[in-house]
Design a protein around this motif. Structure first.
Motif, mmCIF file in Angstrom:
data_model
loop_
_atom_site.group_PDB
_atom_site.id
_atom_site.type_symbol
_atom_site.label_atom_id
_atom_site.label_comp_id
_atom_site.label_asym_id
_atom_site.label_seq_id
_atom_site.Cartn_x
_atom_site.Cartn_y
_atom_site.Cartn_z
ATOM 1 N N THR A 52 0.861 -1.175 0.000
ATOM 2 C CA THR A 52 0.000 0.000 0.000
ATOM 3 C C THR A 52 0.899 1.228 0.000
ATOM 4 N N ASN A 53 0.366 2.395 0.333
ATOM 5 C CA ASN A 53 1.166 3.609 0.292
ATOM 6 C C ASN A 53 1.328 4.212 1.687
ATOM 7 N N GLN B 60 -1.718 5.860 3.445
ATOM 8 C CA GLN B 60 -2.691 4.927 4.002
ATOM 9 C C GLN B 60 -2.216 4.373 5.348
ATOM 10 N N ASP C 119 -7.201 1.729 -3.750
ATOM 11 C CA ASP C 119 -7.323 2.068 -2.334
ATOM 12 C C ASP C 119 -7.433 3.564 -2.120
#
Length: 305
Positions: free
Chosen positions: A165-166, A169, A281
């Protein structure tokens, strides 16, 4: 926030490496073995952020009866001759439900910190039904364990990379740990989006309780947005937090007009024109602005080279 970089050529893994990395969640070295162990020797780890999913146990039970166990579980040996389950407690419960006595296991001969990291990582890898509160605790603990292990660069970005993810997040989920129990429950119930919950976490406990009480009274008629929460944070910093939350969220028409006049000129983009360029997302959590800004910054850096 997602990180932008030029693509690089990754080495092609062997079939064994692919199985170990994707299915088992970690590399198996020469000291690890796949063996059949008695179910009665396996212990679930109570202190973990993830709840038991009873529907999943039923699904595993049906699958195991039809085709058997498709992949071994992962366990960590203890000094008393028993084993902690790192990955596979739902499959173990399914085995017990069916009445099977032995299960294939990968025995992980590793230190406690690494075992804990595997527990957290394999669980977040395998499921897509975690509550925000569960991910908040898991991501936070992963970062702490990485720091304890002495790993260089053990930051939010490292946790983001490990969980596909990043950074933004991960940061937002970690902020949820600062919410009061009632607001955190509202995030879990999807009454409050994750990104709004992260912003509310900067409010002190008293003001968080005011927000929670307002939402409980007005229920579905309450739709918090990023601008409102930003204003609340500013008012708290100015020691001028509103006493009447209803008046704040539903100001008289004259006040709304004044607020519109003060708004700066903005650029409106139609989502349907840009959604193909934004990860799923980011779309789901409404964090378009931060992602677009970082994309533009990356583009500018490339132009300046």
């Amino acid at each position: 926030m997602a990180k932008f970089s030029l693509p690089t050529q990754a080495p092609i893994p062997t079939p064994n490496e692919t199985y170990n990395n994707i299915i088992l969640g970690a590399k198996i070295d020469n000291s690890e073995r796949i063996v059949e162990l008695d179910i009665d020797l396996l212990d679930e780890i109570d202190d973990q952020p993830f709840r038991i999913n009873h529907k999943k146990i039923e699904q595993y039970a049906e699958s195991i009866k039809e085709v058997g166990l498709l992949e071994p579980i992962q366990v960590h040996p203890k000094e008393n001759g028993r084993y902690d389950i790192l990955a596979g407690r739902h499959r173990v419960r399914a085995y017990k439900q069916i009445g099977l006595a032995k299960i294939k296991c990968v025995i992980k001969n590793i230190d406690d910190n690494t075992a804990r990291l595997i527990l957290l990582k394999t669980n977040t890898d395998r499921d897509d039904d975690f509550l925000p509160s569960e991910l908040a605790k898991a991501y936070c603990e992963q970062e702490i364990l990485l720091q304890k292990s002495g790993k260089k660069g053990a930051t939010t970005s490292e946790v983001a990379e490990r969980n596909n993810t990043n950074r933004m997040q991960i940061h937002r989920y970690k902020r949820l740990n600062q919410l009061t129990e009632i607001l955190l429950a509202m995030v879990d119930e999807k009454r409050i989006p994750v990104y709004i919950g992260a912003e509310l976490s900067y409010l002190d406990e008293e003001n968080q309780n005011k927000i929670a009480s307002f939402i409980q009274v007005y229920g579905e008629n309450t739709n918090l947005n990023a601008e409102q929460v930003k204003n609340l944070r500013e008012l708290q910093n100015e020691n001028n937090f509103p006493q009447d939350m209803n008046e704040f969220f539903n100001p008289p028409k004259a006040k709304k007009t004044q607020e519109k006049e003060k708004k700066k000129t903005s650029i409106n983009l139609k989502l349907k024109k840009i959604k193909d360029y934004i990860p799923g997302d980011i779309l789901n959590n409404g964090a378009y602005e931060e992602y677009i800004i970082e994309a533009l910054q990356f583009y500018q850096r490339q132009q300046e080279r």
